[in-house]
Write a protein that holds these residues in place. Sequence first.
Motif, PDB file in Angstrom:
ATOM      1  N   PHE A  54       0.825  -1.205   0.000  1.00  0.00           N
ATOM      2  CA  PHE A  54       0.000   0.000   0.000  1.00  0.00           C
ATOM      3  C   PHE A  54       0.864   1.263   0.000  1.00  0.00           C
ATOM      4  O   PHE A  54       2.003   1.268   0.485  1.00  0.00           O
ATOM      5  CB  PHE A  54      -0.922   0.011   1.214  1.00  0.00           C
ATOM      6  N   THR A  55       0.289   2.338  -0.545  1.00  0.00           N
ATOM      7  CA  THR A  55       1.028   3.598  -0.716  1.00  0.00           C
ATOM      8  C   THR A  55       0.168   4.763  -0.231  1.00  0.00           C
ATOM      9  O   THR A  55      -0.512   5.423  -1.005  1.00  0.00           O
ATOM     10  CB  THR A  55       1.401   3.805  -2.197  1.00  0.00           C
ATOM     11  N   TYR A  56       0.216   5.019   1.062  1.00  0.00           N
ATOM     12  CA  TYR A  56      -0.641   6.039   1.658  1.00  0.00           C
ATOM     13  C   TYR A  56      -0.221   7.465   1.290  1.00  0.00           C
ATOM     14  O   TYR A  56      -1.020   8.397   1.428  1.00  0.00           O
ATOM     15  CB  TYR A  56      -0.660   5.877   3.176  1.00  0.00           C
ATOM     16  N   LYS A  57       1.001   7.639   0.811  1.00  0.00           N
ATOM     17  CA  LYS A  57       1.458   8.983   0.465  1.00  0.00           C
ATOM     18  C   LYS A  57       0.742   9.558  -0.763  1.00  0.00           C
ATOM     19  O   LYS A  57       0.883  10.738  -1.065  1.00  0.00           O
ATOM     20  CB  LYS A  57       2.968   8.985   0.222  1.00  0.00           C
ATOM     21  N   THR A  58      -0.033   8.748  -1.448  1.00  0.00           N
ATOM     22  CA  THR A  58      -0.799   9.233  -2.605  1.00  0.00           C
ATOM     23  C   THR A  58      -2.140   9.846  -2.204  1.00  0.00           C
ATOM     24  O   THR A  58      -2.814  10.449  -3.037  1.00  0.00           O
ATOM     25  CB  THR A  58      -1.101   8.065  -3.572  1.00  0.00           C
ATOM     26  N   MET A  59      -2.537   9.689  -0.942  1.00  0.00           N
ATOM     27  CA  MET A  59      -3.901  10.010  -0.545  1.00  0.00           C
ATOM     28  C   MET A  59      -4.153  11.506  -0.402  1.00  0.00           C
ATOM     29  O   MET A  59      -3.273  12.265   0.016  1.00  0.00           O
ATOM     30  CB  MET A  59      -4.249   9.290   0.759  1.00  0.00           C
ATOM     31  N   LEU A  60      -5.378  11.891  -0.754  1.00  0.00           N
ATOM     32  CA  LEU A  60      -5.834  13.278  -0.669  1.00  0.00           C
ATOM     33  C   LEU A  60      -7.035  13.355   0.270  1.00  0.00           C
ATOM     34  O   LEU A  60      -7.793  12.393   0.403  1.00  0.00           O
ATOM     35  CB  LEU A  60      -6.244  13.797  -2.053  1.00  0.00           C
ATOM     36  N   ASN A  61      -7.199  14.500   0.903  1.00  0.00           N
ATOM     37  CA  ASN A  61      -8.365  14.744   1.760  1.00  0.00           C
ATOM     38  C   ASN A  61      -9.108  15.957   1.229  1.00  0.00           C
ATOM     39  O   ASN A  61      -8.646  17.083   1.386  1.00  0.00           O
ATOM     40  CB  ASN A  61      -7.913  14.969   3.211  1.00  0.00           C
ATOM     41  N   PRO A  62     -10.269  15.748   0.598  1.00  0.00           N
ATOM     42  CA  PRO A  62     -10.985  16.887  -0.001  1.00  0.00           C
ATOM     43  C   PRO A  62     -11.672  17.739   1.059  1.00  0.00           C
ATOM     44  O   PRO A  62     -11.798  17.356   2.225  1.00  0.00           O
ATOM     45  CB  PRO A  62     -12.015  16.200  -0.904  1.00  0.00           C
ATOM     46  N   GLU A  63     -12.126  18.889   0.632  1.00  0.00           N
ATOM     47  CA  GLU A  63     -12.843  19.799   1.538  1.00  0.00           C
ATOM     48  C   GLU A  63     -14.235  19.269   1.855  1.00  0.00           C
ATOM     49  O   GLU A  63     -14.767  19.489   2.949  1.00  0.00           O
ATOM     50  CB  GLU A  63     -12.951  21.189   0.907  1.00  0.00           C
ATOM     51  N   VAL A  64     -14.847  18.572   0.912  1.00  0.00           N
ATOM     52  CA  VAL A  64     -16.196  18.018   1.108  1.00  0.00           C
ATOM     53  C   VAL A  64     -16.245  16.614   0.530  1.00  0.00           C
ATOM     54  O   VAL A  64     -15.415  16.237  -0.295  1.00  0.00           O
ATOM     55  CB  VAL A  64     -17.280  18.895   0.438  1.00  0.00           C
ATOM     56  N   GLY A  65     -17.240  15.843   0.984  1.00  0.00           N
ATOM     57  CA  GLY A  65     -17.410  14.496   0.480  1.00  0.00           C
ATOM     58  C   GLY A  65     -18.650  13.868   1.066  1.00  0.00           C
ATOM     59  O   GLY A  65     -19.417  14.518   1.774  1.00  0.00           O
ATOM     60  N   PRO A  66     -18.869  12.588   0.800  1.00  0.00           N
ATOM     61  CA  PRO A  66     -20.082  11.922   1.286  1.00  0.00           C
ATOM     62  C   PRO A  66     -20.089  11.818   2.806  1.00  0.00           C
ATOM     63  O   PRO A  66     -19.033  11.760   3.447  1.00  0.00           O
ATOM     64  CB  PRO A  66     -20.007  10.535   0.633  1.00  0.00           C
ATOM     65  N   PRO A  67     -21.277  11.778   3.415  1.00  0.00           N
ATOM     66  CA  PRO A  67     -21.375  11.646   4.870  1.00  0.00           C
ATOM     67  C   PRO A  67     -21.031  10.241   5.328  1.00  0.00           C
ATOM     68  O   PRO A  67     -20.947   9.309   4.525  1.00  0.00           O
ATOM     69  CB  PRO A  67     -22.848  11.982   5.143  1.00  0.00           C
ATOM     70  N   GLN A  68     -20.838  10.082   6.641  1.00  0.00           N
ATOM     71  CA  GLN A  68     -20.542   8.787   7.259  1.00  0.00           C
ATOM     72  C   GLN A  68     -19.399   8.074   6.534  1.00  0.00           C
ATOM     73  O   GLN A  68     -19.483   6.888   6.223  1.00  0.00           O
ATOM     74  CB  GLN A  68     -21.801   7.900   7.272  1.00  0.00           C
ATOM     75  N   ASN A  69     -18.344   8.834   6.286  1.00  0.00           N
ATOM     76  CA  ASN A  69     -17.228   8.300   5.509  1.00  0.00           C
ATOM     77  C   ASN A  69     -15.966   8.106   6.351  1.00  0.00           C
ATOM     78  O   ASN A  69     -14.892   7.921   5.818  1.00  0.00           O
ATOM     79  CB  ASN A  69     -16.947   9.216   4.308  1.00  0.00           C
ATOM     80  N   GLY A  70     -16.101   8.189   7.673  1.00  0.00           N
ATOM     81  CA  GLY A  70     -14.980   7.896   8.550  1.00  0.00           C
ATOM     82  C   GLY A  70     -13.800   8.821   8.381  1.00  0.00           C
ATOM     83  O   GLY A  70     -12.643   8.397   8.521  1.00  0.00           O
ATOM     84  N   ILE A  71     -14.083  10.100   8.109  1.00  0.00           N
ATOM     85  CA  ILE A  71     -13.010  11.057   7.866  1.00  0.00           C
ATOM     86  C   ILE A  71     -13.513  12.456   8.171  1.00  0.00           C
ATOM     87  O   ILE A  71     -14.702  12.753   8.002  1.00  0.00           O
ATOM     88  CB  ILE A  71     -12.535  10.966   6.392  1.00  0.00           C
ATOM     89  N   THR A  72     -12.629  13.322   8.643  1.00  0.00           N
ATOM     90  CA  THR A  72     -12.939  14.739   8.803  1.00  0.00           C
ATOM     91  C   THR A  72     -12.406  15.467   7.584  1.00  0.00           C
ATOM     92  O   THR A  72     -11.193  15.547   7.377  1.00  0.00           O
ATOM     93  CB  THR A  72     -12.307  15.312  10.084  1.00  0.00           C
ATOM     94  N   TYR A  73     -13.301  15.956   6.763  1.00  0.00           N
ATOM     95  CA  TYR A  73     -12.877  16.584   5.511  1.00  0.00           C
ATOM     96  C   TYR A  73     -12.134  17.897   5.773  1.00  0.00           C
ATOM     97  O   TYR A  73     -12.446  18.639   6.702  1.00  0.00           O
ATOM     98  CB  TYR A  73     -14.084  16.849   4.617  1.00  0.00           C
ATOM     99  N   GLY A  74     -11.146  18.134   4.918  1.00  0.00           N
ATOM    100  CA  GLY A  74     -10.384  19.376   4.987  1.00  0.00           C
ATOM    101  C   GLY A  74      -9.414  19.464   6.138  1.00  0.00           C
ATOM    102  O   GLY A  74      -8.849  20.518   6.389  1.00  0.00           O
ATOM    103  N   SER A  75      -9.188  18.327   6.835  1.00  0.00           N
ATOM    104  CA  SER A  75      -8.335  18.369   8.031  1.00  0.00           C
ATOM    105  C   SER A  75      -6.864  18.135   7.726  1.00  0.00           C
ATOM    106  O   SER A  75      -6.035  18.225   8.628  1.00  0.00           O
ATOM    107  CB  SER A  75      -8.817  17.313   9.034  1.00  0.00           C
ATOM    108  N   GLN A  76      -6.535  17.831   6.483  1.00  0.00           N
ATOM    109  CA  GLN A  76      -5.154  17.494   6.153  1.00  0.00           C
ATOM    110  C   GLN A  76      -4.674  18.262   4.921  1.00  0.00           C
ATOM    111  O   GLN A  76      -4.088  17.705   4.006  1.00  0.00           O
ATOM    112  CB  GLN A  76      -5.026  15.986   5.923  1.00  0.00           C
ATOM    113  N   ALA A  77      -4.924  19.559   4.940  1.00  0.00           N
ATOM    114  CA  ALA A  77      -4.532  20.380   3.790  1.00  0.00           C
ATOM    115  C   ALA A  77      -3.029  20.319   3.546  1.00  0.00           C
ATOM    116  O   ALA A  77      -2.568  20.282   2.397  1.00  0.00           O
ATOM    117  CB  ALA A  77      -4.980  21.824   4.008  1.00  0.00           C
TER     118      ALA A  77
END
Length: 258
Positions: A54-77
Amino acid sequence: MTDHSALQTALSKLGLRKNPVIAHASLRAFGSVDAESMLDVLLDSTRGIIMPTFTYKTMLNPEVGPPQNGITYGSQADLNQMAEPFHPDMPADTLMGVLPEALRKHPKAKRSLHPIQSFAGIHADALINTQTVYEPFAPIAALAEQDGWVLLLGVDHTVNTSIHYGEKLAGRLQFIRWALTRDKAVECPGFPGDSEGFNAITVDVEKYTRRVEINGALVQAIHLKSLLKAVVEKINGNPFALLCGRPDCERCEAVRWG
């Protein structure tokens, strides 16, 4: 100290020469053995092998997204700025350990192209080729159909990736994540939950587990199809089974309340 012959003797006792395996390992548990030696012994002791690269360094965190998605959006700019586009030669994340990277770099290895959850394998091309961005755990499904086994070398079920596929089979909530490729950002469905609570499956798979010790290091082999069946039955009996107990775990909390 663990030498090559001790590893070879111990792993041969598991009786997996005719079976493909998915392996997870901590080489620290085996003293001075290096990744290349461990890989050689695994290849001699099995019909073929795959590992998550696995390659987690490719991952992005958008400002918005679907609910109940186990993530806080926009928290990793800041992390978005550091994200790297996936390419076939990208090293496996260090969280995977050194053995998957040794496998990835082996001249006979084939690697899938999922931008977050790739697998690499040797003598396992048909398994690797099943993966798509929509079905990240397809190689595990294919491995189960080929009478595959899970090998845990000096590690426990908290790193057992196959349990995530069992969660999916049980209908447990899966997540969406996003990754950077050379051309664009892509949506990656089927991202799994947290694995901290996975040791709760140990008693359920006891009769499907073979064990050997190598200089005090425990090696477990678990029949994959039986493991998946046990995971499904456990979750069907208790929807919260195998979740972790941390209240700050967004993915487990999403499963509980989603």
